[in-house]
Design a protein around this motif. Structure first.
Motif, PDB file in Angstrom:
ATOM      1  N   ARG A 291      45.646  66.729  25.722  1.00 66.98           N
ATOM      2  CA  ARG A 291      44.927  66.734  24.451  1.00 66.98           C
ATOM      3  C   ARG A 291      43.424  66.651  24.670  1.00 66.98           C
ATOM      4  N   ILE A 292      43.002  66.212  25.838  1.00 65.64           N
ATOM      5  CA  ILE A 292      41.570  66.103  26.109  1.00 65.64           C
ATOM      6  C   ILE A 292      40.977  67.480  26.395  1.00 65.64           C
ATOM      7  N   LEU A 293      41.637  68.210  27.281  1.00 64.07           N
ATOM      8  CA  LEU A 293      41.157  69.558  27.613  1.00 64.07           C
ATOM      9  C   LEU A 293      42.370  70.440  27.828  1.00 64.07           C
TER      10      LEU A 293
ATOM     11  N   LEU B  91      36.600  72.947  24.961  1.00 62.59           N
ATOM     12  CA  LEU B  91      36.096  71.823  24.174  1.00 62.59           C
ATOM     13  C   LEU B  91      36.805  70.540  24.607  1.00 62.59           C
ATOM     14  N   ILE B  92      36.023  69.521  24.926  1.00 62.00           N
ATOM     15  CA  ILE B  92      36.612  68.262  25.365  1.00 62.00           C
ATOM     16  C   ILE B  92      36.692  67.300  24.189  1.00 62.00           C
ATOM     17  N   VAL B  93      37.879  66.776  23.942  1.00 60.57           N
ATOM     18  CA  VAL B  93      38.041  65.751  22.917  1.00 60.57           C
ATOM     19  C   VAL B  93      38.138  64.400  23.627  1.00 60.57           C
ATOM     20  N   PRO B  94      37.235  63.477  23.323  1.00 60.75           N
ATOM     21  CA  PRO B  94      37.097  62.270  24.155  1.00 60.75           C
ATOM     22  C   PRO B  94      38.121  61.177  23.862  1.00 60.75           C
ATOM     23  N   ILE B  95      39.400  61.505  23.809  1.00 61.59           N
ATOM     24  CA  ILE B  95      40.376  60.433  23.683  1.00 61.59           C
ATOM     25  C   ILE B  95      40.688  59.895  25.078  1.00 61.59           C
TER      26      ILE B  95
END
Lengths: 309, 206
Positions: B155-157, B163-167
């Protein structure tokens, strides 16, 4: 920078010194394993309080901009905790990216430049419409309604609601606005602390074991009354009369209680005990600011409609 | 220099991805082990390495695909110098042993980290394991194989996005396993895969 602010922060520091000293004494006395564990957790909480007070107090003393930046970071960490536990699908990726890196910074930027009108509708109207629109482009309709709702809830709780605490700095009430923020945080957090303490001392009847295994009726009543008492005594920080301060504290306490309750219910739904691991003894950022999410908008609106110029 | 860069890299990964370790089935120790994990993002190797405690990390060498990590000087520097990766040829010429570099690392007393799916998955399912892990279990019957499940990394990449989602991600370490005497290749691969899958169960979380 006012004299009063220094007095309040010094007062909190004095309370923490007493708390730390009590913690040391309890640590020596505790012999049973269960008591030891409780004292250990208590001391971890007190240590975490020191860090939180230094960070928050420091930001408030430094001024409006640093306070807004601090809350931007808190929202960021809280949103991160929210999405770490909440499941998402591949199709939500762009909406999540936009939540973190576009919606969140823009929302706080609107606060920073004092555009209250846009600030108050940006997330509830524009993020609400644009993020699901972007998500449709991924073409995944599975659980679309639930997924869109989760994206919106994440932003409303961790960004929109929380940002109403630093938004207090915009209000012109005749006194220093920073004191309103300090007042809100003191009453909300003391209410949590008092509920914890009264619950440990007198707690018998569990309030709702399905949602929170530790909240008791005795803790709630004792905590609420103590916090309202402190809120009334501190009316000097605010434009409120003592009676008004008591009523407003009562609203803060009830809202704060339900904030904690609603976020606990979400945690149970997600099968987690804590939101994160950042603060020892406290879980994550969201565990600490859960009451603030509900109390901040109510306190902001009450103050804005009845006491601001 | 390499110490500094790898330290910085690990610190950055911990800051951005969390990379918390959850030792569910075993405790970290400095014994020689074969860690095997699910593979869904370019950050997987870094995440597992960051989750390992420093003394264990120093003894562990990740396997990395030569065609990706050897493709540019920067990648090669990060892989070979900073992470001390063992570069593996994913399409070996006939007659060569693709596992030889890993075998040498294990013989040298290091632990290794491998991704038996061979390639990045979509994060929704774990692909069938390739046979390399079975070969290693036969060549090193006295070495524990530790299943690792990387949660949230897809889910991060996700594959196909930049696009990186910072979870934050968690690396869950399960109970070690070894090949049973006379165990068939297919049965062992399925058992190893099930061990990783079992760690994915959210119910057993926290």
């Amino acid at each position: 920078m006012t004299q009063q602010l220094i007095y309040v922060l010094a007062g909190i520091a004095a309370l923490l010194v007493i708390a730390s000293a009590t913690g040391v004494v309890l640590e020596r006395r505790a012999s049973e394993p269960r008591a030891r564990e409780t004292v250990h957790n208590l001391n971890a909480r007190i240590r975490a309080w020191w860090v939180m007070i230094v960070v928050l107090g420091g930001a408030i003393v430094l001024g409006e901009t640093t306070t807004i930046i601090l809350f931007t970071l808190l929202s960021f960490m809280a949103l991160r905790e929210f999405w770490t536990l909440t499941p998402s699908r591949r199709g939500d990726h762009v909406a999540l990216f936009l939540s973190f890196f576009v919606v969140l910074p823009l929302h706080y930027l609107l606060l920073g430049v004092g555009r209250y009108g846009l600030f108050s509708i940006f997330i509830p109207v524009y993020a609400f419409l644009i993020l699901p629109a972007v998500t449709t482009l991924a073409g995944d309709t599975s659980e679309f309604l639930a997924r869109s709702a989760k994206v919106q809830w994440g932003l409303m709780l961790t960004v929109y609601a929380v940002s109403h605490a630093p938004a207090l700095l915009l209000l012109e009430t005749g006194g220093p606005a920073a004191l309103l923020l300090v007042y809100l945080i003191v009453v909300v957090q003391l209410s949590d602390v008092f509920q914890y303490v009264w619950g440990k001392l007198l707690g018998r009847r569990l309030l709702a074991p399905g949602i929170s295994p530790s909240k008791t009726v005795e803790g709630l009543v004792g905590g609420a009354l103590s916090a309202i008492l402190v809120g009334t005594l501190l009316h000097g920080l605010t434009p409120f009369t003592p009676l008004q301060a008591a009523a407003i504290s009562a609203v803060i306490v009830v809202a704060g209680f339900f904030g904690g309750f609603v976020l606990s219910a979400i945690k149970r739904d997600l099968k987690a005990k804590d939101w994160g691991y950042l603060i020892e003894g406290h879980g994550g950022v969201l565990d600490r600011i859960d009451s603030l999410t509900f109390a901040a908008p109510l306190f902001f609106h009450m103050t804005r409609y009845w006491f601001a110029a | 220099m390499t110490e500094l860069v790898s330290g910085l890299l690990i610190w950055l990964v911990r800051l951005l991805l969390g990379a918390r370790a959850d030792w569910r089935g075993c405790a970290p120790n400095s014994e020689r082990r074969i860690y095997f994990a699910n593979h869904s993002s370019h950050f997987d190797t870094l995440a597992v390495m960051a989750a390992l405690p420093p003394p264990v990390r120093r003894l562990t060498r990740p396997a990395a695909a030569q065609d990706y990590w050897g493709a540019s000087p920067a990648r090669r520097f990060i892989a070979e110098r900073c992470l001390r990766a063992v570069l593996i040829d994913r399409a070996p010429p006939a007659g060569t042993d693709p596992l030889a570099p890993l075998q040498r690392a294990l013989e040298g007393g290091c632990s290794i980290l491998i991704f038996p799916e061979g390639t990045r998955g979509d994060g929704e399912a774990i692909a069938r394991f390739r046979s390399g892990i079975f070969q290693l279990s036969q060549r090193f019957p006295d070495v524990d194989l530790v299943p690792v499940y990387l949660d949230n990394l897809q889910r991060i990449l996700p594959k196909g996005s930049f696009l990186i989602v910072p979870i934050t991600c968690t690396a869950r370490f399960g109970a070690p396993l070894r090949a049973a005497p006379g165990e068939e290749r297919g049965a062992f691969l399925e058992r190893a895969r099930a061990a990783v899958l079992q760690l994915a169960e959210p119910g057993s979380a926290r």
